[in-house]
Design a protein around this motif. Structure first.
Motif, PDB file in Angstrom:
ATOM      1  N   THR A 107       0.815  -1.220   0.000  1.00 26.01           N
ATOM      2  CA  THR A 107       0.000   0.000   0.000  1.00 26.01           C
ATOM      3  C   THR A 107       0.850   1.272   0.000  1.00 26.01           C
ATOM      4  O   THR A 107       0.352   2.350   0.321  1.00 26.01           O
ATOM      5  CB  THR A 107      -0.931   0.028   1.222  1.00 26.01           C
ATOM      6  N   VAL A 108       2.126   1.146  -0.374  1.00 29.03           N
ATOM      7  CA  VAL A 108       2.982   2.326  -0.427  1.00 29.03           C
ATOM      8  C   VAL A 108       2.478   3.246  -1.535  1.00 29.03           C
ATOM      9  O   VAL A 108       2.199   2.794  -2.653  1.00 29.03           O
ATOM     10  CB  VAL A 108       4.442   1.913  -0.705  1.00 29.03           C
ATOM     11  N   PRO A 109       2.308   4.536  -1.261  1.00 26.11           N
ATOM     12  CA  PRO A 109       1.824   5.450  -2.306  1.00 26.11           C
ATOM     13  C   PRO A 109       2.795   5.533  -3.470  1.00 26.11           C
ATOM     14  O   PRO A 109       4.006   5.351  -3.314  1.00 26.11           O
ATOM     15  CB  PRO A 109       1.705   6.796  -1.569  1.00 26.11           C
ATOM     16  N   ALA A 110       2.233   5.792  -4.648  1.00 24.63           N
ATOM     17  CA  ALA A 110       3.061   5.861  -5.860  1.00 24.63           C
ATOM     18  C   ALA A 110       4.054   7.004  -5.779  1.00 24.63           C
ATOM     19  O   ALA A 110       5.185   6.899  -6.279  1.00 24.63           O
ATOM     20  CB  ALA A 110       2.166   6.019  -7.082  1.00 24.63           C
ATOM     21  N   LEU A 111       3.670   8.099  -5.132  1.00 24.29           N
ATOM     22  CA  LEU A 111       4.539   9.258  -4.993  1.00 24.29           C
ATOM     23  C   LEU A 111       5.030   9.371  -3.561  1.00 24.29           C
ATOM     24  O   LEU A 111       4.275   9.139  -2.611  1.00 24.29           O
ATOM     25  CB  LEU A 111       3.799  10.541  -5.380  1.00 24.29           C
ATOM     26  N   GLN A 112       6.300   9.717  -3.407  1.00 23.65           N
ATOM     27  CA  GLN A 112       6.852   9.931  -2.080  1.00 23.65           C
ATOM     28  C   GLN A 112       6.147  11.112  -1.423  1.00 23.65           C
ATOM     29  O   GLN A 112       5.791  12.093  -2.098  1.00 23.65           O
ATOM     30  CB  GLN A 112       8.358  10.219  -2.170  1.00 23.65           C
ATOM     31  N   PRO A 113       5.911  11.048  -0.109  1.00 23.27           N
ATOM     32  CA  PRO A 113       5.242  12.173   0.567  1.00 23.27           C
ATOM     33  C   PRO A 113       6.089  13.440   0.535  1.00 23.27           C
ATOM     34  O   PRO A 113       7.316  13.385   0.540  1.00 23.27           O
ATOM     35  CB  PRO A 113       5.062  11.658   2.002  1.00 23.27           C
ATOM     36  N   THR A 114       5.415  14.555   0.456  1.00 19.87           N
ATOM     37  CA  THR A 114       6.084  15.856   0.488  1.00 19.87           C
ATOM     38  C   THR A 114       5.522  16.669   1.643  1.00 19.87           C
ATOM     39  O   THR A 114       4.369  16.501   2.037  1.00 19.87           O
ATOM     40  CB  THR A 114       5.859  16.633  -0.822  1.00 19.87           C
ATOM     41  N   ARG A 115       6.321  17.558   2.186  1.00 24.72           N
ATOM     42  CA  ARG A 115       5.912  18.336   3.355  1.00 24.72           C
ATOM     43  C   ARG A 115       5.296  19.667   2.981  1.00 24.72           C
ATOM     44  O   ARG A 115       4.547  20.245   3.758  1.00 24.72           O
ATOM     45  CB  ARG A 115       7.122  18.590   4.263  1.00 24.72           C
ATOM     46  N   GLY A 116       5.612  20.174   1.827  1.00 26.74           N
ATOM     47  CA  GLY A 116       5.148  21.513   1.506  1.00 26.74           C
ATOM     48  C   GLY A 116       5.999  22.547   2.229  1.00 26.74           C
ATOM     49  O   GLY A 116       7.050  22.240   2.816  1.00 26.74           O
ATOM     50  N   ALA A 117       5.545  23.787   2.215  1.00 28.89           N
ATOM     51  CA  ALA A 117       6.310  24.868   2.830  1.00 28.89           C
ATOM     52  C   ALA A 117       6.258  24.759   4.351  1.00 28.89           C
ATOM     53  O   ALA A 117       5.193  24.584   4.937  1.00 28.89           O
ATOM     54  CB  ALA A 117       5.755  26.217   2.381  1.00 28.89           C
ATOM     55  N   MET A 118       7.417  24.829   4.969  1.00 33.00           N
ATOM     56  CA  MET A 118       7.517  24.822   6.415  1.00 33.00           C
ATOM     57  C   MET A 118       7.460  26.256   6.941  1.00 33.00           C
ATOM     58  O   MET A 118       7.870  27.194   6.249  1.00 33.00           O
ATOM     59  CB  MET A 118       8.834  24.174   6.866  1.00 33.00           C
ATOM     60  N   PRO A 119       6.948  26.472   8.151  1.00 28.06           N
ATOM     61  CA  PRO A 119       6.896  27.834   8.702  1.00 28.06           C
ATOM     62  C   PRO A 119       8.301  28.400   8.891  1.00 28.06           C
ATOM     63  O   PRO A 119       9.239  27.667   9.221  1.00 28.06           O
ATOM     64  CB  PRO A 119       6.192  27.641  10.051  1.00 28.06           C
ATOM     65  N   ALA A 120       8.429  29.679   8.631  1.00 32.20           N
ATOM     66  CA  ALA A 120       9.723  30.351   8.802  1.00 32.20           C
ATOM     67  C   ALA A 120       9.888  30.768  10.258  1.00 32.20           C
ATOM     68  O   ALA A 120       9.028  31.460  10.812  1.00 32.20           O
ATOM     69  CB  ALA A 120       9.803  31.574   7.896  1.00 32.20           C
ATOM     70  N   LEU A 121      10.982  30.327  10.862  1.00 37.96           N
ATOM     71  CA  LEU A 121      11.273  30.662  12.260  1.00 37.96           C
ATOM     72  C   LEU A 121      12.688  31.232  12.330  1.00 37.96           C
ATOM     73  O   LEU A 121      13.629  30.573  12.794  1.00 37.96           O
ATOM     74  CB  LEU A 121      11.144  29.408  13.141  1.00 37.96           C
TER      75      LEU A 121
END
Length: 230
Positions: A182-196
């Motif tokens: 059941t591994v997804p076809a695409l690797q997971p992505t996080r998107g933009a992380m908050p700037a600190l």
């Protein structure tokens, strides 16, 4: 006067007056009404528990996942919970940043996201979607913890340990998905992380990330215990 009274009857009320269960300790049992945590940290955990209760709908039938996998996950949950609690306690003790009302303002300004487990706690539990959400949530928290780099020399080892334990947990979930196909076809992505960018923002961000993570783990623990039922 009205604000003070609202505080006394609202944020200051214990868990049981709101019909909530006390958060689980890193050992997996319920905290007593007088835990060792500081009052400010208890209030912060209570605030995060509100979101957790909204997510915690009745679970569907238990699955046939291997008991060895489920027990390993439960052990890893407790380990990550312990790391997160340690980070919260150190931040609260060192920087006095645990007031729930302040955390609400910081949460809005910093944009620290929370993770949903909508495929897990519902009447028709979606096993594939649940595992993917578990992994995606852990993957996101790895990224959030990376944004805390440079938080302080004293806290860096705790953050690093928390990140490593989350990575181990995510690997366990991923390996089980591989076994199930059941591994997804695409690797997971996080998107933009908050700037600190500032040290202060990283410390506040660390407290918010740890608080959100604990709420997430409460749900994960509940789901795993349900799935481990014979």
């Amino acid at each position: 006067m009205g604000g003070s009274l609202a505080w006394q009857r609202g944020w200051g009320s214990p868990f049981w007056e709101w019909g909530l269960k006390a958060p689980l300790s890193p050992r997996g049992d319920s905290m007593s009404p007088e835990p060792a945590l500081s009052p400010a940290l208890q209030l912060l955990l209570w605030h995060s528990a509100l979101w957790m209760v909204q997510e915690a709908a009745p679970l569907g039938p238990a699955s046939s996942l291997p008991q060895s996998f489920l027990l390993k996950c439960l052990e890893q949950v407790r380990k990550v919970q312990g790391d997160g609690t340690e980070l919260q306690e150190k931040l609260c003790a060192t920087y006095k940043m645990c007031h729930p009302e302040e955390m609400v303002l910081f949460r809005r300004s910093l944009g620290i996201p929370q993770v949903s487990l909508s495929s897990c706690p519902n009447q028709a539990l979606q096993l594939t979607g649940c595992l993917r959400q578990l992994h995606s949530g852990l993957f996101l928290y790895q990224g959030l913890l990376q944004t805390l780099e440079g938080i302080s020399p004293e806290l860096a080892p705790t953050v690093d340990m928390l990140r490593l334990d989350i990575a181990d947990f995510a690997t366990t979930i991923w390996q089980q998905m591989e076994e199930l196909g059941t591994v997804p076809a695409l690797q997971p992505t996080r998107g933009a992380m908050p700037a600190l960018p500032s040290a202060f923002q990283r410390r506040v961000g660390g407290l918010l990330v740890a608080s959100h993570l604990q709420s997430f783990l409460e749900l994960v623990h509940r789901v795993l215990r349900h799935l481990a039922q014979p």
